[in-house]
Design a protein around this motif. Structure first.
Motif, short mmCIF file in Angstrom:
data_model
loop_
_atom_site.label_atom_id
_atom_site.label_comp_id
_atom_site.label_asym_id
_atom_site.label_seq_id
_atom_site.Cartn_x
_atom_site.Cartn_y
_atom_site.Cartn_z
N ALA A 103 0.81 -1.21 0.00
CA ALA A 103 0.00 0.00 0.00
C ALA A 103 0.85 1.26 0.00
CB ALA A 103 -0.94 0.00 1.20
N ALA A 104 2.13 1.16 0.45
CA ALA A 104 3.01 2.32 0.50
C ALA A 104 3.72 2.56 -0.82
CB ALA A 104 4.03 2.15 1.63
N ALA A 105 3.55 1.67 -1.78
CA ALA A 105 4.24 1.78 -3.06
C ALA A 105 3.74 3.01 -3.81
CB ALA A 105 4.01 0.52 -3.88
N THR A 106 4.64 3.63 -4.57
CA THR A 106 4.29 4.79 -5.37
C THR A 106 3.49 4.37 -6.60
OG1 THR A 106 6.28 5.96 -4.66
CG2 THR A 106 5.25 6.72 -6.69
N ASP A 107 2.50 5.18 -6.94
CA ASP A 107 1.70 4.93 -8.13
C ASP A 107 2.57 5.22 -9.36
OD1 ASP A 107 -0.08 4.96 -10.25
OD2 ASP A 107 -1.66 5.98 -9.14
N PRO A 108 2.81 4.25 -10.22
CA PRO A 108 3.67 4.49 -11.38
C PRO A 108 3.09 5.50 -12.36
CG PRO A 108 2.60 2.35 -11.55
CD PRO A 108 2.32 2.86 -10.16
N VAL A 109 1.77 5.64 -12.38
CA VAL A 109 1.14 6.61 -13.29
C VAL A 109 1.07 7.99 -12.65
CG1 VAL A 109 -0.98 7.18 -14.55
CG2 VAL A 109 -0.20 4.81 -14.44
N ASN A 110 0.85 8.04 -11.34
CA ASN A 110 0.76 9.29 -10.58
C ASN A 110 1.83 9.31 -9.50
OD1 ASN A 110 -1.94 10.31 -11.77
ND2 ASN A 110 -2.45 8.26 -11.07
N PRO A 111 3.07 9.62 -9.85
CA PRO A 111 4.21 9.41 -8.95
C PRO A 111 4.23 10.26 -7.69
CG PRO A 111 4.88 10.59 -10.94
CD PRO A 111 3.49 10.13 -11.17
N THR A 112 3.37 11.30 -7.60
CA THR A 112 3.33 12.08 -6.35
C THR A 112 2.43 11.42 -5.32
OG1 THR A 112 1.46 13.45 -7.07
CG2 THR A 112 3.68 14.23 -7.64
N CYS A 113 1.75 10.34 -5.70
CA CYS A 113 0.77 9.69 -4.84
C CYS A 113 1.10 8.22 -4.60
CB CYS A 113 -0.63 9.76 -5.47
SG CYS A 113 -1.26 11.44 -5.70
N PRO A 114 0.60 7.65 -3.51
CA PRO A 114 0.74 6.20 -3.32
C PRO A 114 -0.16 5.44 -4.27
CG PRO A 114 -0.61 7.13 -1.59
CD PRO A 114 -0.09 8.29 -2.37
N GLN A 115 0.17 4.20 -4.50
CA GLN A 115 -0.60 3.39 -5.43
C GLN A 115 -1.99 3.08 -4.88
OE1 GLN A 115 1.44 -0.19 -6.67
NE2 GLN A 115 0.51 -0.07 -8.69
N ALA A 116 -2.12 3.04 -3.57
CA ALA A 116 -3.41 2.71 -2.95
C ALA A 116 -3.79 3.79 -1.94
CB ALA A 116 -3.35 1.34 -2.28
N PRO A 117 -4.36 4.92 -2.39
CA PRO A 117 -4.80 5.96 -1.45
C PRO A 117 -5.84 5.39 -0.48
CG PRO A 117 -4.82 6.78 -3.71
CD PRO A 117 -4.61 5.30 -3.79
N GLN A 172 -1.68 8.75 -23.63
CA GLN A 172 -0.51 7.96 -23.95
C GLN A 172 0.75 8.81 -23.75
OE1 GLN A 172 -0.89 4.67 -24.67
NE2 GLN A 172 -3.06 5.07 -24.33
N GLY A 173 1.89 8.17 -23.71
CA GLY A 173 3.14 8.91 -23.57
C GLY A 173 3.78 8.71 -22.22
N GLU A 174 4.87 9.44 -21.99
CA GLU A 174 5.66 9.27 -20.76
C GLU A 174 4.91 9.77 -19.54
OE1 GLU A 174 10.02 10.58 -18.96
OE2 GLU A 174 9.59 10.82 -21.10
N ASP A 175 4.27 10.94 -19.66
CA ASP A 175 3.53 11.50 -18.53
C ASP A 175 2.05 11.20 -18.71
OD1 ASP A 175 2.45 12.90 -16.46
OD2 ASP A 175 3.08 14.88 -17.15
N ARG A 176 1.51 10.29 -17.89
CA ARG A 176 0.10 9.93 -17.98
C ARG A 176 -0.66 10.32 -16.71
NH1 ARG A 176 -0.29 4.15 -18.21
NH2 ARG A 176 1.78 4.05 -17.27
N SER A 177 -0.02 11.10 -15.84
CA SER A 177 -0.59 11.39 -14.53
C SER A 177 -1.85 12.25 -14.63
CB SER A 177 0.45 12.09 -13.65
OG SER A 177 0.80 13.34 -14.19
N THR A 178 -2.79 11.98 -13.75
CA THR A 178 -4.02 12.77 -13.66
C THR A 178 -4.29 13.20 -12.22
OG1 THR A 178 -5.33 10.73 -13.39
CG2 THR A 178 -5.10 11.60 -15.63
N MET A 224 -4.30 22.43 -9.76
CA MET A 224 -5.42 21.66 -10.30
C MET A 224 -5.50 21.73 -11.83
SD MET A 224 -8.61 22.22 -7.69
CE MET A 224 -8.59 21.57 -6.01
N TYR A 225 -5.48 22.96 -12.36
CA TYR A 225 -5.67 23.13 -13.79
C TYR A 225 -4.43 22.75 -14.61
CZ TYR A 225 -9.92 25.77 -12.61
OH TYR A 225 -11.15 26.16 -12.13
N GLN A 226 -3.36 22.40 -13.93
CA GLN A 226 -2.14 21.94 -14.63
C GLN A 226 -2.13 20.43 -14.84
OE1 GLN A 226 0.07 24.13 -15.89
NE2 GLN A 226 -1.30 25.71 -15.07
N GLN A 227 -3.09 19.73 -14.21
CA GLN A 227 -3.14 18.28 -14.35
C GLN A 227 -3.88 17.90 -15.63
OE1 GLN A 227 -1.25 16.87 -11.90
NE2 GLN A 227 -1.13 19.04 -11.39
N LYS A 228 -3.58 16.73 -16.15
CA LYS A 228 -4.31 16.23 -17.31
C LYS A 228 -5.73 15.86 -16.90
CE LYS A 228 -0.51 14.36 -20.09
NZ LYS A 228 0.58 14.96 -19.30
#
Length: 235
Positions: free
Chosen positions: A24-38, A212-218, A203-207
C-alpha cells in the motif's frame, strides 16, 4: 575481498528492507506524487457517522459524494449536534454537490480534518475547504486533479460517430459546463479563504484524462509545504 563481502551484505540487507515495505506504500507508477493505494473510503454513497470514542464528537464523512450527500450531511449535522470536527475520507464524486456540502460546513463553522491513513480526492477537496479550520494529519492525503466532462470516452465516441454537427454540439456543451464549474470553483475558494493559485498552479495543470506517452498522470498529492502555501490547511 572483505570489503566486497561487507558491501554485498549491506546490499542484501537493504534489499530485504525494501521488500518488507507494505504494498500500500508503493508509489503509483502513473501518478508518482501519490501512493498506489490511497486510503479513501469506497462506500458507494457517502456515510455520515458520529464517533465519540476519542472524547470529542467527530462526524466521519466517508465514501463517494453522491447526489444526495449534501442533504444527508445537513440531516447528520442536525441529528448529531453538536459536532466538533468533520473527518473526511472520499474518492470524490459529484462536484456540484461537493461545493454545496462545503458551503454547509462553512455555514455550520465546523473544523475539517483528513486523518492519518485517509485520502480526500476531487469533489472531497471542497468539503474539506469548507472548514473554517482545516488540518491534514501526517499520513493523510489531499489529492487534486483537473475536473473533466470528457471522462466518458464511450459517450464521446458515439457522438463523434454521428458526424460533425453532433461533435460540435458536444464540444459546446462541454465548454459551457466547464466554464460554469470553473467559475463556481473560483468563487468557492475566494469565499473559503483558499488561494485561487491552487486552481491555476496545481489543479488546472493536471491532465483531465490519462493519455498515452511518458507523462500519464491525472492526480497530484499535495505536499505539506504546498498545503500551507495555498492556505489549504490553516492549523
Amino acid at each position: 575481498m572483505c570489503w566486497r563481502r561487507h558491501s554485498l551484505g549491506r546490499l542484501a540487507a537493504l534489499a530485504a528492507l525494501v521488500s518488507a515495505v507494505p504494498a500500500a506504500a508503493a508509489t503509483d507508477p502513473v501518478n508518482p506524487t501519490c501512493p498506489q493505494a490511497p486510503g479513501w473510503a469506497t462506500f458507494r454513497e457517502m456515510r455520515f457517522t458520529l464517533d465519540a470514542s476519542g472524547g470529542s464528537r467527530v462526524l466521519r464523512a466517508e465514501g463517494v459524494i453522491d447526489d444526495g450527500a449534501a442533504t444527508r450531511l445537513a440531516e447528520a449535522l442536525t441529528k448529531y449536534s453538536p459536532v466538533e470536527e468533520i473527518w473526511l475520507s472520499s474518492p470524490g464524486g459529484n462536484a456540484l454537490v461537493g461545493n454545496e456540502a462545503g458551503r454547509l460546513i462553512r455555514k455550520a463553522m465546523i473544523p475539517t480534518r483528513i486523518p492519518s491513513g485517509a485520502a480526500c480526492f476531487s469533489a472531497c477537496n471542497f468539503l474539506f475547504m469548507g472548514g473554517p479550520i482545516r488540518s491534514v494529519d501526517a499520513g493523510g492525503l489531499f489529492i487534486v486533479h483537473m475536473f473533466t466532462h470528457t471522462a466518458n470516452r464511450a459517450l464521446i465516441e458515439v457522438e463523434v460517430s454521428k458526424g460533425s454537427s453532433a461533435t460540435v454540439d458536444l464540444i459546446g456543451e462541454i465548454e459551457q459546463d466547464s466554464a460554469v464549474l470553473a467559475t463556481e470553483d473560483n468563487d468557492f475558494l475566494i469565499r473559503m479563504g483558499v488561494s485561487r493559485k491552487l486552481l491555476s498552479d496545481v489543479m488546472y495543470q493536471q491532465k483531465a484524462i490519462e493519455t498515452q506517452g511518458e507523462d500519464r498522470s491525472t492526480r497530484r498529492c499535495l505536499t505539506t509545504e504546498e498545503l500551507r502555501r495555498y492556505n489549504v490547511v490553516n492549523l
